[in-house]
Design a protein around this motif. Structure first.
Motif, mmCIF file in Angstrom:
data_model
loop_
_atom_site.group_PDB
_atom_site.id
_atom_site.type_symbol
_atom_site.label_atom_id
_atom_site.label_comp_id
_atom_site.label_asym_id
_atom_site.label_seq_id
_atom_site.Cartn_x
_atom_site.Cartn_y
_atom_site.Cartn_z
ATOM 1 N N PHE A 50 0.835 -1.206 0.000
ATOM 2 C CA PHE A 50 0.000 0.000 0.000
ATOM 3 C C PHE A 50 0.870 1.257 0.000
ATOM 4 O O PHE A 50 0.610 2.206 -0.746
ATOM 5 C CB PHE A 50 -0.902 -0.026 1.236
ATOM 6 N N MET A 51 1.919 1.269 0.804
ATOM 7 C CA MET A 51 2.786 2.446 0.853
ATOM 8 C C MET A 51 3.552 2.635 -0.462
ATOM 9 O O MET A 51 3.715 3.769 -0.945
ATOM 10 C CB MET A 51 3.767 2.305 2.021
ATOM 11 N N ALA A 64 2.519 1.691 -3.434
ATOM 12 C CA ALA A 64 1.547 2.152 -4.420
ATOM 13 C C ALA A 64 1.264 3.641 -4.263
ATOM 14 O O ALA A 64 1.187 4.382 -5.250
ATOM 15 C CB ALA A 64 0.263 1.334 -4.309
ATOM 16 N N ILE A 65 1.070 4.094 -3.017
ATOM 17 C CA ILE A 65 0.834 5.526 -2.780
ATOM 18 C C ILE A 65 2.026 6.346 -3.258
ATOM 19 O O ILE A 65 1.890 7.386 -3.929
ATOM 20 C CB ILE A 65 0.538 5.777 -1.300
ATOM 21 N N ALA A 66 3.251 5.880 -2.938
ATOM 22 C CA ALA A 66 4.446 6.614 -3.358
ATOM 23 C C ALA A 66 4.575 6.630 -4.884
ATOM 24 O O ALA A 66 4.968 7.639 -5.484
ATOM 25 C CB ALA A 66 5.687 5.996 -2.732
ATOM 26 N N ILE A 113 2.105 6.454 -7.102
ATOM 27 C CA ILE A 113 1.100 7.365 -7.667
ATOM 28 C C ILE A 113 1.536 8.817 -7.512
ATOM 29 O O ILE A 113 1.433 9.623 -8.441
ATOM 30 C CB ILE A 113 -0.263 7.119 -6.999
ATOM 31 N N VAL A 114 2.049 9.143 -6.336
ATOM 32 C CA VAL A 114 2.523 10.524 -6.128
ATOM 33 C C VAL A 114 3.683 10.845 -7.062
ATOM 34 O O VAL A 114 3.753 11.935 -7.658
ATOM 35 C CB VAL A 114 2.930 10.713 -4.650
ATOM 36 N N TYR A 145 -4.311 2.065 -8.637
ATOM 37 C CA TYR A 145 -5.487 2.340 -7.804
ATOM 38 C C TYR A 145 -6.388 1.114 -7.702
ATOM 39 O O TYR A 145 -6.798 0.708 -6.600
ATOM 40 C CB TYR A 145 -6.270 3.511 -8.383
ATOM 41 N N ILE A 168 -4.615 -0.017 -4.366
ATOM 42 C CA ILE A 168 -5.232 0.899 -3.396
ATOM 43 C C ILE A 168 -6.626 0.439 -3.025
ATOM 44 O O ILE A 168 -6.986 0.380 -1.823
ATOM 45 C CB ILE A 168 -5.251 2.327 -3.974
ATOM 46 N N SER A 211 -6.808 -2.603 -0.722
ATOM 47 C CA SER A 211 -6.343 -2.231 0.621
ATOM 48 C C SER A 211 -7.382 -1.404 1.347
ATOM 49 O O SER A 211 -7.568 -1.550 2.575
ATOM 50 C CB SER A 211 -5.026 -1.466 0.513
#
Length: 578
Positions: A36-37, A39-41, A43-44, A498, A502, A505
């Motif tokens: 999850f972390m 994926a977030i990184a 996307i950013v 996503y 994401i 999760s």
């Protein structure tokens, strides 16, 4: 029961979003947390990269094929003026697309790029004590550089080099040598020079160097092809480009006149015209001199006239030869009985007067009694002017000896009985009218031997070939497609992260409410309202409802079922807070 209710209510984290997010994040396993972390990184990073990518300037070529000296000088100026720049793989210097022309103008004011050649600015740095030979060499180098720069201003020329061979001046005429010049042209790909441009370059070089004839200038291209002799070779072969161009202009002018008169009648797509002109370029000069007799005397003119009259008079001569006999006679003293010449008859002559005289051919001689004129002659010579005509005739160049024209007229379109389109031949009267119009438009001359042929035939429909590039080959469309593909790729990466990482999760972190309905017991209502733990007969029961609407609905149902229990709970809460 009241104490337990108060303690549980005081630790409820429903109002703190950070606590709720932390609690939801703790529901994930260790592996799920890492994915999850990441994926977030990702996307950013993709979003930030796309933003920076879109803000990146559109780099365009400022200069290519720069030598080291010019490249270093240009880079130094760009860094001094804080202009972003970079080099691509081929070594071309790139700047922002919206500043290409501005930077080129700024560099042009400083004489950059010089292209590895020097002009007359070389003479500005002359040192004191330079020899005459060094000055001459620098002057020649400067002249070569200036001529090369001038030739490079021609649109088809990418680069040029000029070599001059200027001999030393000599006081002896026999040893005098003419200068020569050689020019190397590097043309842009796909471009050529016509004969006029080659002749212009040749005249430019010959006019810039004293006593340099055009025949001593040699021009070649980057392939080693000799360009300066093309015109002379065509002239020697009898193919003068100027004459060929003149014939094309004559034919095009006649075709244009025929088009202008047939277009309103037939339409621009219903006829085709071709004209062939036979032009005479031979030069003829004739001189004629003719003579005619002078038949009428009144129209004659005298060129010269000569009159000759002679007269001889015999006089008495005698005596001994010598000086005495050569003396003139002594005038007579005796009275003369004959009257003087011109005196009235019957009157005696006066003493001292001549008894008679003879006037002939402008000579006046005395007339004695003993001598009479024995010979007189008169000659006259008259020269008359001869009628003469001198005629000098020079025929004009480019006379049209013969014209040949051919016109094809399409059949007329019509509708048949079944409503389908058909074609019909034009009637004879209309064809005769078209024939007359074309004859007048082309200036038909039967004495000159002109010919005209007009045919009426159906045209074959042919598909028009597209002269424009297809959409997928257009450079602008290709750049647009690249940008669209770039952004679609970024959107696909974001959508994959996503929906595949994401969203699963988030389902684990925030699970949906349980489907089974809770009982309407006091323990269930207390758990729905305030997460209150109540000890019952069957032990402690914890009920957790994440959704606010479900909790409110359960509280309403419990209040309707047992209003007294709800009232007691509210009293306990108010007593604890009060």
């Amino acid at each position: 029961m009241a104490a337990t209710t108060e303690t549980t209510a005081g630790t409820a984290p429903e109002g703190n979003p950070a606590e709720r997010l932390r609690e939801a994040f703790n529901r994930l396993g260790n592996q799920q947390k890492i994915i999850f972390m990441v994926a977030i990184a990702a996307i950013v990073a993709v979003i930030v990269g796309s933003i920076l990518w879109s803000r990146q300037p559109d780099w365009k070529v400022l200069f290519s094929n720069l030598n080291e000296k010019d490249g270093g000088a240009i880079v130094a100026i760009l860094e001094q003026q804080n202009i972003p720049h970079k080099f691509n793989e081929s070594g071309s210097l790139l700047v922002s697309g919206d500043r290409v022309h501005e930077v080129r103008l700024k560099l042009a004011t400083q004489g950059l790029p010089r292209g590895g050649m020097v002009g007359f600015e070389l003479m500005e740095n002359q040192k004191f004590g330079t020899s005459q030979f060094a000055e001459q060499v620098n002057y020649q180098r400067g002249l070569e550089g200036e001529l090369a720069r001038t030739i490079q201003s021609i649109s088809a020329v990418q680069a040029a080099r000029v070599h001059l061979a200027i001999p030393k001046p000599s006081v002896f005429v026999r040893e005098e040598q003419k200068p020569t010049a050689s020019v190397l042209l590097n043309l842009y790909p796909g471009r050529t020079l016509d004969n006029g441009q080659i002749a212009g370059i040749t005249h430019l070089i010959s006019s810039s160097v004293p006593q340099l004839p055009n025949s001593n200038v040699t021009v070649i291209d980057q392939d080693g092809s000799l360009l300066s002799q093309l015109k002379s070779k065509l002239t020697e072969a009898g193919l003068d480009p100027a004459q060929i161009k003149y014939v094309r202009e004559v034919e095009d002018s006649i075709i244009k006149r025929i088009d202008e008169i047939l277009k309103p009648v037939l339409g621009s797509e219903n006829y085709k015209v071709q004209v062939a002109a036979d032009v005479d370029f031979s030069q003829t000069e004739q001189t004629a001199e003719s003579y005619r007799p002078n038949n009428t005397p009144e129209n004659t003119s005298i060129r010269s006239q000569q009159n000759n009259e002679t007269a001889s008079v015999n006089q008495a001569s005698g005596g001994v030869p010598g000086a005495l006999s050569n003396q003139p006679p002594v005038p007579a003293t005796a009275p003369v009985t004959q009257p003087a010449a011109g005196a009235p008859t019957g009157q005696p002559a006066k003493p001292g007067e001549i008894q008679g005289k003879v006037e002939a051919a402008g000579v006046t001689a005395p007339l004695n009694a003993a001598g009479q004129p024995i010979n007189t002659s008169k000659n006259a010579t008259i020269n008359y002017e001869v009628d003469k005509t001198v005629r000098y005739t020079k025929q004009a160049i480019g006379n049209i000896r013969r014209l040949s024209a051919a016109v094809v007229v399409n059949h007329r379109k019509d509708l048949g009985k079944d409503g389908k389109p058909i074609t019909k031949a034009l009637p004879e009267a209309e064809m005769k009218q078209i024939n007359d119009l074309v004859r007048e438009a082309m200036g038909f001359s039967k004495e000159r031997g002109d010919t005209l042929s007009i045919a009426n035939s159906p045209f074959t429909s042919s598909e028009k070939t597209e002269t424009e590039l297809p959409i997928w080959k257009d450079p602008e469309n290709i750049s647009y497609i690249k940008d669209i593909v770039k952004y679609l790729l970024l959107a696909g990466i974001i959508a994959f992260l996503y929906f595949k990482v994401i969203q699963p999760s988030m389902k684990v972190m925030f699970p949906p409410p349980p489907g089974s309905e809770e009982g309407t017991s006091a323990e269930g209502v207390a758990g729905a309202v305030g997460h209150i733990a109540i000890e019952g007969e069957e032990g402690e029961d914890h009920v957790k409802i994440d959704h606010y609407a479900a909790k409110v609905q359960k509280a309403r149902d419990f209040a309707q079922a047992d209003p007294k229990a709800v009232a007691n709970i509210m009293k306990d809460w108010m007593g604890a807070n009060g």
